[in-house]
Structure formats: C-alpha cells, structure tokens
Design a protein around this motif. Structure first.
Motif, short mmCIF file in Angstrom:
data_model
loop_
_atom_site.label_atom_id
_atom_site.label_comp_id
_atom_site.label_asym_id
_atom_site.label_seq_id
_atom_site.Cartn_x
_atom_site.Cartn_y
_atom_site.Cartn_z
N LEU A 28 0.83 -1.20 0.00
CA LEU A 28 0.00 0.00 0.00
C LEU A 28 0.86 1.26 0.00
CD1 LEU A 28 -2.89 -0.99 2.46
CD2 LEU A 28 -2.91 -0.94 -0.05
N ALA A 29 1.98 1.22 0.70
CA ALA A 29 2.90 2.36 0.70
C ALA A 29 3.48 2.57 -0.70
CB ALA A 29 4.01 2.15 1.71
N LEU A 30 3.81 1.48 -1.37
CA LEU A 30 4.32 1.58 -2.73
C LEU A 30 3.27 2.17 -3.66
CD1 LEU A 30 6.41 1.09 -4.93
CD2 LEU A 30 5.63 -1.29 -5.05
N LEU A 31 2.03 1.72 -3.52
CA LEU A 31 0.95 2.27 -4.35
C LEU A 31 0.75 3.75 -4.11
CD1 LEU A 31 -1.71 -0.61 -4.12
CD2 LEU A 31 -0.24 -0.03 -6.05
N THR A 32 0.87 4.18 -2.85
CA THR A 32 0.74 5.61 -2.54
C THR A 32 1.84 6.41 -3.21
OG1 THR A 32 -0.30 5.11 -0.41
CG2 THR A 32 0.68 7.30 -0.67
N THR A 33 3.06 5.88 -3.20
CA THR A 33 4.17 6.56 -3.84
C THR A 33 3.93 6.70 -5.34
OG1 THR A 33 5.72 5.72 -2.18
CG2 THR A 33 6.66 6.48 -4.27
#
Length: 487
Positions: free
Chosen positions: A216-221
């Motif tokens: 999810l953090a990667l998707l936010t980035t």
C-alpha cells in the motif's frame, strides 16, 4: 503434483515455472507429439468468479491473438479438481531472469526487445484486451532475443465482468500505472505505462520506484510521485518518458510505442564509424544530438590542417622540396573525417580550419564516404559567414521531402547528407512499413531548421502523430538533411 498425465493426453516431464495463477509444467502432447507448457489454475483468495471462467477467459484472450510475440494458448481442460491451460512451450528465459543473469541491458538491446513486446501487446489492444500484468517476469526472451508475451492470466477484454469482486489486488504493484494505484479502472494505457516501466528496469537494473515492504505504501508513492528520470536510457529516454506519462490520456498508445521502438531499433542498427582514438575516446551513439563533434575535436582538425601546411611552407623555402612535402600534407588531410560530420554542433557550424594561402591542394574524396563540397579558402578570423548561405525556403523543403515519401525513397534518400548515417537499405526498409504520410503543418525554426508535423499510416492500418525537427545544411542546390529528432 502426483499425476503423470493431465486429462489423459499431456504427459508431465517437469515443473518449469510458476504463473500468476498456479504452477507451470513442461508436458508432452501425446496426440500431436509436441512439447507444451501446461499451467495449473487455482483459486485466488476472495475470488467470486470460478476457476473455469478464469481459465476460459485467459484462453479466449490469448488464443484469439495468434501473434508471433504472444505465447499461444492451445486448450483449456479440466482434470479432477483442477483446471489447466495448455500453451505453447518456448525455450527461453524471462526478461527478469536475463536482467538477474546479465545486469542492465544496453538501450539498443532494450529497444529491440521492447519493440517486439509492444507489437504483441498492440495486437491484444486492437481486440480490446488489457494484459494488466506487463512486467519483466512475463516477457520471454529466447537465445536469439525473440520475445513473446505470456501470462494473460489476469487479462480481460473491455466489457467482461471484473475478475475480482472483493477488491483483491491482481498484478504486480511495482509496474502499476498511477491511475491503477489511485484505484481507477485499468485501461489500455496502463499496459503502456507498465511496458515503459519494464524498459526502465531493463536499462537501469531496477523498477522505476524503489521496493517497499508495504504494498500500500508503494501504491501511494506511485499515485502521488513522479518516477526518477532514467540515467542509462540513452536513445530510449524519450520513449520511456512518453510511455510513462502520468496522464493516461496524453500517454502514447501501444501502437505508437511499437512504431517508435521499431524506429529506434532500426536506427541503432546503423553502425557509425568513430574518428581515430586520439580524437575521441567514447563510442558514438547513432542519431542522437551527442553525435555532433565537440569543440576539442575541432581543435584537433585545425592541428591536422595547420601543422602539415606550416611544414610544407617552411621546408619549401629551405630545401625546395615543397611539392613532395605538400603531397605528404594531403595524406594527413585525408584522415580528417568527411565534411558535414565533424563540424561543431548543428546550427553553429564553424569552418573546419584556417586554410593555407593558395598553395594548399584539396584532398581526394574518400572511396567510401562522399565528401561535401569544400568551403572557399578563408583566413584566420573568418567565421561561419563564409559557409554557403541558405539558398531556399526551409518550409518548402520540408514539404518537398515528405511529399516524396513513402513512394519515392530513392529521391528522398538523395536529400540526406552523407553524414546522416543511414544506409539506403535500412532507410528503404523502414519506409516500406509506412503506407502514407500526411503533412499537417510545417514551421520554420530558423534558416536551417524546420519542424514538420506528420501523421503516419502504418502497413498494419495504425496511425502515429509526431512533430519531427529537421536540421538542414545549405548546398549550392538548396538543402540536405544532416540530422533530425522528435519534438
């Protein structure tokens, strides 16, 4: 797996991989006597669509393509509690394995592989089929660099029901387009982004966005930040940037990407002969602005002209052997690269050297590289004003040049400077892939530069819009093209 045959027809030899939906086995088709890859299809968590529907969807998406750069799907079968897809077996490595084994690829090789992948995906897109998981692990590369796209396992055709009804994340987040990361519906443009990100990884050795432990953090980035610019992409830089445009509407289509990548591949195949090592220590990359020679090389040329001439004059006065030594000076000048290739960067062309007074003779033209007309004699302090002045209308020239194409490649090729660096066979081969050229607009940039806005119609019926900047050199008869680029 304990069974030795599948559906009473496919004899299992060994496991050869793991697809997005299950294991893949190398089998022998006992009916047709050929080796095939058979993929086991299993349940995905939270999946409401049955495995049979999923398998049949992949079979329909892939089998209907019948494309040289797409792994063929032959059959979808059931055996006991399992469902299986029977596919073409390709002796190969995935691009991910190639990168792990060999490290980052050269931009030229990446373009060659990417052009093939784009061709296969463009064929899928022409049917409305979105792959949805384009990545290095789904691109097969044979020993002779033939590419096939595999694993349309989560692909779907526009209009089909969603594969997951519970929000299950399918695909590989590192190659997700920003719109998917924001939760939008995957479209054809998302595959273009993913292929651009794959090419980025191919030349840089890692995906555009750094790995993060939390998906999810990667998707936010991805959803909120632009990817770092590639540093090793060379001739692929513009293509990668256009394929990874954050606006899916502005992003190239897959057909556009395939067209441009093929053109980069063709141009990269042209081998440009480098000057002697003393003049340059790095390789020349064909058809990039960097191929213009630096001021230091211009100094080398001046030394190559002035020293032999000075020696000729001095020794002629001392021993009366000027004629013999003058011939020696000509030998040195013959090693100077042909005029038109070694001038300083385009649009600020300076004289090759200060000429000797009247006593200097012109070198014989090279047998392999035509020499452009020699400039008139000049003295130190004279500038580029002594070069031939523009003799025509650059806009009319742009119209005339593209008006010849694609029908009369011989006449069009004659309008290229010898320094352009493309053989007629390669030039003609490219234009044979174009059915028509429509000139939409022509705009003069300056007296030796013109922008031409074009629409190409390709042999497969696709179209490609671009604005091409032509860099021209005045001649006694008008102009020749010394370089060009997309703007």
């Amino acid at each position: 797996m304990t069974a030795t045959t599948i559906a009473g027809r496919y004899t299992v030899e060994r496991v050869i991989g793991h697809g997005g939906m299950g294991s893949v086995y190398l089998c022998r088709d006992e009916v047709l006597g050929r080796r095939v890859a058979v993929k086991q299809v299993g349940h995905l968590p939270g999946e409401s669509t049955s495995d049979v529907d999923r398998a049949l969807r992949e079979a329909r998406s892939s089998a209907a393509l019948n494309h040289p750069h797409v792994v063929s799907v032959y059959d979808a079968v059931e055996d006991g509690d399992h469902n299986w897809l029977v596919m073409e077996y390709v002796e190969s490595r995935t691009l991910a394995e190639v990168l792990a084994d060999e490290g980052p690829l050269s931009p030229e090789r990446a373009a060659r592989l990417g052009a093939q992948a784009a061709d296969g995906l463009a064929a899928a897109h022409s049917r409305g089929t979105v792959h949805r998981d384009v990545k290095p692990g789904n691109i097969l590369v044979t020993a002779d660099d033939h590419v096939k796209i595999m694993d349309f396992g989560i692909s779907r055709t526009h209009g089909d029901a969603q594969l997951t009804s519970t929000g299950l994340l399918t695909g590989t987040p590192a190659y997700f387009a920003p719109e998917i990361a924001r939760g939008e519906e995957p479209g054809l443009a998302a595959d273009v982004w993913a292929l651009g990100a794959t090419l980025y990884a191919a030349v840089e050795g890692h995906p555009p966005y750094p790995e993060q432990g939390n998906a999810l953090a990667l998707l936010t980035t991805i959803a909120t930040r632009s990817a770092p610019l590639p540093r090793r992409a060379g001739v692929l830089t513009e293509a990668i940037n256009r394929m990874m445009d954050r606006d899916p509407v502005a992003r190239w289509s897959m057909a556009d990407a395939a067209h441009v990548l093929r053109r980069i591949q063709d141009q990269a195949a042209v081998e440009v002969v480098a000057p002697p090592p003393a003049a340059r220590t790095t390789a020349i990359t064909p058809k990039t602005p960097a191929t213009s020679v630096t001021p230091a090389t211009g100094d080398d040329r001046r030394r190559g002209w002035l020293l032999p001439v000075a020696a000729v004059l001095l020794l002629a006065l001392l021993v009366g052997a000027g004629a013999l030594l003058l011939q020696g000076g000509d030998d040195t000048r013959d090693r100077v690269p042909a005029a038109g290739r070694t001038d300083t960067p385009r649009k600020t062309r300076t004289p090759a050297a200060a000429q000797a007074p009247e006593t200097s003779s012109e070198p014989a033209p090279s047998a392999s590289v035509p020499v452009a007309p020699s400039p008139p004699a000049e003295t130190e302090g004279e500038s580029e004003a002594d070069s031939p002045a523009p003799t025509g209308d650059v806009e009319a020239f742009g119209e005339e040049y593209y008006g010849l194409l694609p029908g009369d490649t011989e006449a069009a090729y004659a309008l290229l400077s010898p320094s352009y660096g493309s053989s007629y066979a390669q030039y003609d081969g490219f234009w044979r892939t174009i059915e028509a050229v429509d000139v939409r607009d022509v705009t003069a940039v300056d007296d030796t530069t013109v922008d031409v806005s074009l629409t190409y119609t390709t042999s497969d019926g696709g179209t490609d819009d671009e604005t091409r900047r032509l860099y021209l050199e005045p001649t006694d008869d008008g102009y020749v093209i010394v370089d060009d680029t997309v703007v």
